[in-house]
Scaffold this motif. Sequence first.
Motif, PDB file in Angstrom:
ATOM      1  N   LEU A  73      30.418  45.517  33.571  1.00  0.00           N
ATOM      2  CA  LEU A  73      30.263  47.016  32.854  1.00  0.00           C
ATOM      3  C   LEU A  73      31.672  46.970  32.505  1.00  0.00           C
ATOM      4  O   LEU A  73      31.752  48.070  31.628  1.00  0.00           O
ATOM      5  N   GLY A  74      32.570  46.292  32.746  1.00  0.00           N
ATOM      6  CA  GLY A  74      34.069  46.387  31.950  1.00  0.00           C
ATOM      7  C   GLY A  74      34.585  47.716  32.528  1.00  0.00           C
ATOM      8  O   GLY A  74      35.163  48.316  31.624  1.00  0.00           O
ATOM      9  N   ASP A  75      34.307  48.267  33.759  1.00  0.00           N
ATOM     10  CA  ASP A  75      34.684  49.433  34.132  1.00  0.00           C
ATOM     11  C   ASP A  75      36.050  49.281  35.327  1.00  0.00           C
ATOM     12  O   ASP A  75      35.723  49.020  36.594  1.00  0.00           O
ATOM     13  N   VAL A  76      36.945  49.088  34.640  1.00  0.00           N
ATOM     14  CA  VAL A  76      38.284  48.884  35.426  1.00  0.00           C
ATOM     15  C   VAL A  76      38.553  49.516  36.357  1.00  0.00           C
ATOM     16  O   VAL A  76      38.629  49.452  37.660  1.00  0.00           O
ATOM     17  N   ALA A  77      38.675  51.006  36.196  1.00  0.00           N
ATOM     18  CA  ALA A  77      39.012  51.740  37.096  1.00  0.00           C
ATOM     19  C   ALA A  77      37.958  51.985  38.272  1.00  0.00           C
ATOM     20  O   ALA A  77      38.167  52.222  39.354  1.00  0.00           O
ATOM     21  N   GLY A  78      36.392  52.058  37.783  1.00  0.00           N
ATOM     22  CA  GLY A  78      35.533  51.889  38.881  1.00  0.00           C
ATOM     23  C   GLY A  78      35.754  50.616  39.613  1.00  0.00           C
ATOM     24  O   GLY A  78      35.535  50.935  40.978  1.00  0.00           O
ATOM     25  N   ALA A  79      36.068  49.700  39.063  1.00  0.00           N
ATOM     26  CA  ALA A  79      36.113  48.534  39.942  1.00  0.00           C
ATOM     27  C   ALA A  79      37.362  48.769  41.016  1.00  0.00           C
ATOM     28  O   ALA A  79      37.059  48.224  42.174  1.00  0.00           O
ATOM     29  N   GLU A  80      38.326  49.253  40.566  1.00  0.00           N
ATOM     30  CA  GLU A  80      39.774  49.414  41.666  1.00  0.00           C
ATOM     31  C   GLU A  80      39.109  50.179  42.730  1.00  0.00           C
ATOM     32  O   GLU A  80      39.498  49.927  43.532  1.00  0.00           O
ATOM     33  N   LEU A  81      38.481  51.169  42.576  1.00  0.00           N
ATOM     34  CA  LEU A  81      38.045  52.224  43.309  1.00  0.00           C
ATOM     35  C   LEU A  81      37.115  51.461  44.523  1.00  0.00           C
ATOM     36  O   LEU A  81      37.216  51.773  45.763  1.00  0.00           O
ATOM     37  N   ALA A  82      36.309  50.462  43.952  1.00  0.00           N
ATOM     38  CA  ALA A  82      35.350  49.890  44.866  1.00  0.00           C
ATOM     39  C   ALA A  82      36.143  48.660  45.680  1.00  0.00           C
ATOM     40  O   ALA A  82      35.848  48.715  46.915  1.00  0.00           O
ATOM     41  N   PHE A  83      37.044  48.066  44.950  1.00  0.00           N
ATOM     42  CA  PHE A  83      37.786  47.299  45.764  1.00  0.00           C
ATOM     43  C   PHE A  83      38.725  47.863  46.994  1.00  0.00           C
ATOM     44  O   PHE A  83      38.959  47.464  47.891  1.00  0.00           O
ATOM     45  N   ALA A  84      39.125  49.119  46.510  1.00  0.00           N
ATOM     46  CA  ALA A  84      39.899  49.860  47.662  1.00  0.00           C
ATOM     47  C   ALA A  84      38.719  50.368  48.859  1.00  0.00           C
ATOM     48  O   ALA A  84      39.328  50.164  50.101  1.00  0.00           O
TER      49      ALA A  84
END
Length: 298
Positions: free
Chosen positions: A282-293
């Motif tokens: 989805l190209g959602d970098v911010a959302g991905a960072e939150l999920a990794f955290a």
Amino acid sequence: SATRGHALAAFEAARAKDPSHPDVLAGLDRLYTEAARLRELIGVLEARMLRARGAVRGELRLRAATCAEALGEVTVAAELWRGAVADLAGAPERRAAILPRAVDAQRRAHCVDAFVELAEEELRVATGDRRMALRRDLARTLRDALGQPGRALVHLRALAGETASDRTELFATLRSARAHGELARRLADHLRAHPSDTVGWRELAELREESLFDPAGAAEAWRVLASLEPRSRAALAGLRRSAERVGDLAEVARVLVCEIEIGAHEPAGLWRRLARVRLDGLGDVAGAELAFAAARAA
């Protein structure tokens, strides 16, 4: 009466001398009938059958069958009814008239093949409730006793889900016959009329996913099931699998969030999966960072 007793004694003595004399047998037939001496009557009727042919023999057989039924001899009665039907081949109206009793006799005696043969013949002329009952009995016998679900389906389809029980029998037989496409179509029809049937939605979803290889259709069914059972791990997992197969990554991400919210097993793995979908799909970098955290914290 004494008179009848004397007559019987005379005829029995005459029969001892000439066992096949037609007049003697006819006399004994009449007297045993009047006295309701059924076992002796069957013996006389069988003796008379030896000299009779066609419809005449058929009528003698059906009388003997009736006697055997009264004596509780269901196997003997069933055989006699079969013989009567065969003998009356040249008298179609009379044959049709006795078919219901002949069919019922085969059922009682568990003469499976004969029951199917005669019931299918009767079905050609039966009407109303009798016709529907025959179809139900034939379907059960063909499927359960003879292992022929394909033939059973002919009768169940004709009933067209007349009752809830008929529908249950039809669905069970479609499963036995592995008729996945028809089962899925009929389940979908059923669910349009009964949209809150969660068991039906789950079966439809599994059919579409595992047997029909229809991920879009499976996703639709899983989605409905998930709306009815929001905390169902199976429904959410099924919806995610199907969404992945059709490439609907936004749906995959949404379902992963739902799975995490209901406390699914291995939340860290789900968070990592959500992160990869958001980042790569989805190209959602911010959302991905939150999920990794969240995955690291789980």
